[in-house]
Design an enzyme around this catalytic site. Structure first.
Site, PDB file in Angstrom:
ATOM      1  N   MET A  30       0.854  -1.193   0.000  1.00 41.28           N
ATOM      2  CA  MET A  30       0.000   0.000   0.000  1.00 41.28           C
ATOM      3  C   MET A  30       0.890   1.243   0.000  1.00 41.28           C
ATOM      4  SD  MET A  30      -3.423  -0.956   2.060  1.00 41.28           S
ATOM      5  CE  MET A  30      -2.834  -0.688   3.713  1.00 41.28           C
ATOM      6  N   TYR A  32       4.142   3.919   0.821  1.00 39.01           N
ATOM      7  CA  TYR A  32       4.880   4.518   1.935  1.00 39.01           C
ATOM      8  C   TYR A  32       5.962   3.525   2.353  1.00 39.01           C
ATOM      9  CZ  TYR A  32       5.488   8.489   4.929  1.00 39.01           C
ATOM     10  OH  TYR A  32       5.982   9.640   5.492  1.00 39.01           O
ATOM     11  N   HIS A  34       9.091   1.163   3.197  1.00 37.45           N
ATOM     12  CA  HIS A  34      10.197   1.150   4.151  1.00 37.45           C
ATOM     13  C   HIS A  34      11.059  -0.075   3.851  1.00 37.45           C
ATOM     14  CE1 HIS A  34       7.851  -1.903   6.159  1.00 37.45           C
ATOM     15  NE2 HIS A  34       6.851  -1.058   6.350  1.00 37.45           N
ATOM     16  N   HIS A  37       9.395  -3.465   3.032  1.00 33.97           N
ATOM     17  CA  HIS A  37       8.921  -3.674   1.652  1.00 33.97           C
ATOM     18  C   HIS A  37      10.102  -3.992   0.730  1.00 33.97           C
ATOM     19  CE1 HIS A  37       5.769  -0.710   3.176  1.00 33.97           C
ATOM     20  NE2 HIS A  37       5.040  -1.742   2.807  1.00 33.97           N
ATOM     21  N   ASP A 150       2.641  -9.067   9.031  1.00 35.15           N
ATOM     22  CA  ASP A 150       1.198  -9.289   8.895  1.00 35.15           C
ATOM     23  C   ASP A 150       0.957 -10.804   8.852  1.00 35.15           C
ATOM     24  OD1 ASP A 150       0.285  -6.490   8.611  1.00 35.15           O
ATOM     25  OD2 ASP A 150       1.636  -6.543   6.902  1.00 35.15           O
ATOM     26  N   LEU A 184       9.137  -2.583  11.510  1.00 40.49           N
ATOM     27  CA  LEU A 184       8.885  -1.459  10.612  1.00 40.49           C
ATOM     28  C   LEU A 184       7.454  -1.527  10.097  1.00 40.49           C
ATOM     29  CD1 LEU A 184      12.189  -1.173   8.535  1.00 40.49           C
ATOM     30  CD2 LEU A 184      11.601  -0.183  10.748  1.00 40.49           C
ATOM     31  N   SER A 185       6.817  -0.365  10.053  1.00 40.44           N
ATOM     32  CA  SER A 185       5.438  -0.269   9.579  1.00 40.44           C
ATOM     33  C   SER A 185       5.234   1.133   9.036  1.00 40.44           C
ATOM     34  CB  SER A 185       4.476  -0.505  10.752  1.00 40.44           C
ATOM     35  OG  SER A 185       3.197   0.015  10.435  1.00 40.44           O
ATOM     36  N   SER A 186       4.453   1.242   7.967  1.00 40.95           N
ATOM     37  CA  SER A 186       4.182   2.573   7.417  1.00 40.95           C
ATOM     38  C   SER A 186       3.487   3.437   8.465  1.00 40.95           C
ATOM     39  CB  SER A 186       3.289   2.454   6.178  1.00 40.95           C
ATOM     40  OG  SER A 186       3.891   1.591   5.246  1.00 40.95           O
TER      41      SER A 186
HETATM   42  O1  PAF Z   1      -0.096  -5.709   3.527  1.00 42.50           O
HETATM   43  C1  PAF Z   1      -0.545  -4.802   2.800  1.00 42.50           C
HETATM   44  O2  PAF Z   1       0.099  -3.773   2.569  1.00 42.50           O
HETATM   45  C2  PAF Z   1      -1.934  -4.958   2.202  1.00 42.50           C
HETATM   46  O3  PAF Z   1      -2.791  -5.605   3.075  1.00 42.50           O
HETATM   47  C3  PAF Z   1      -1.931  -5.644   0.824  1.00 42.50           C
HETATM   48  C4  PAF Z   1      -1.432  -7.078   0.919  1.00 42.50           C
HETATM   49  C5  PAF Z   1      -1.038  -4.862  -0.136  1.00 42.50           C
HETATM   50  C6  PAF Z   1      -3.332  -5.675   0.257  1.00 42.50           C
HETATM   51  O4  PAF Z   1      -3.856  -4.406   0.093  1.00 42.50           O
END
Ligand code: PAF
Length: 285
Positions: A30, A32, A34, A37, A150, A184-186
């Site tokens: 989604m 932003y 870091h 990702h 997640d 780390l998290s947005s």
């Molecule tokens: O983990 C995320 O950023 C979101 O839940 C995803 C997997 C991109 C789905 O929108």
């Protein structure tokens, strides 16, 4: 790096790469971005894939009182980071491209979607499973990369892929952490300096839980209480849940015998943070 918001263009580019014999990987995000990702991209590059990253803040997975409107966005910065990390194609569709009409078709992974985060965020995982299915159908990847932070999301996606015979491998990548251990998290950007300092308690309490298991503790409720006590003692955060569950099926556990996940969610003001640790009795995974 190719950048497009159009499904038709993604299909055309990916189709050519596949014809050339390339494996196709997707890193759904989604934005932003870091380091977490970017570590997903790294893994995909290591697997020699043509890497498609999607950046789409998916309204379907936010509840009416949640932070869809204020979710952090910075497409120019993300684009530079993605290019630098070696993303081959950045797909950032506008809302109308993903949802040109109201969705009548939704994907639901029952049971495991209604515990942990699913209990406090009803409908969230239906939104995730639906958009991830759409992204899989658009990109038709051989490989998909998700972060372990997640944890429930990854288990749900893996189950969906199995149940619906989706022809791809889902890979889980270890949690990227700040030096002091915070995952780390947005959303970390929303923490005040005081909350940011306190938030290290999530990882610390999980470490303490893991150490207790290594030390022989096998009672799940005792372990949860230990972690809760630590979080309450060291932060002003409001605990949403602290739970020990089966690592593969997220089922309730009383006596720890096999692999478990210790999962926590804590609210700091309007910001909800999650973290987890997977533990095989005897070894950390
Ligand atoms: O983990 C995320 O950023 C979101 O839940 C995803 C997997 C991109 C789905 O929108």
């Amino acid at each position: 790096m190719i950048r497009t918001g159009l499904i038709a263009e993604v299909r055309a580019v990916v189709g050519e790469e596949r014809q050339r014999g390339k494996k196709i990987a997707i890193v759904p995000t989604m934005g932003y971005l870091h380091r977490g990702h970017l570590s997903l991209v790294e893994e995909a590059k290591r697997d020699h894939a043509f890497v498609v990253m999607s950046i789409f803040v998916n309204p379907l997975q936010f509840g009416p009182q949640e932070d869809f409107g204020r979710y952090p966005r910075d497409l120019e910065r993300d684009s530079a980071l993605a290019a630098e990390a070696g993303v081959d194609l950045l797909f950032n569709p506008p809302l109308e491209e993903m949802y040109p009409e109201p969705m009548l078709t939704l994907v639901e992974v029952k049971e495991i979607d209604s515990v942990l985060c699913g209990r406090s965020r009803p409908g969230h995982f239906r939104g995730v499973a639906t958009v991830v299915t759409k992204l899989f159908n658009i990109v038709q990847p051989d490989l998909a990369y998700f972060g372990q932070k997640d944890y429930q999301q990854v288990q749900i996606i893996k189950r969906m892929v199995r149940d619906l015979n989706m022809p791809l491998d889902v890979r889980t990548v270890a949690i990227a952490r700040a030096e002091d251990g915070l995952a780390l998290s947005s959303r970390n950007v929303f923490l005040s300096p005081q909350q940011r300092a306190e938030a290290v308690v999530l990882n610390r309490s999980l470490e303490e839980g893991a150490a207790a298991i290594r030390g022989g503790e096998r009672d799940a409720r005792t372990l949860e209480e230990l972690i809760r006590t630590r979080i309450n003692a060291e932060s002003s955060g409001e605990i949403d849940y602290v739970e020990v569950r089966g690592a593969a099926d997220l089922k309730e556990v009383t006596e720890i015998e096999g692999p478990v996940v210790i999962a926590v969610a804590v609210r700091f003001g309007a910001t909800r943070l999650i973290d987890n640790k997977v533990i095989e009795v005897g070894t950390d995974v």
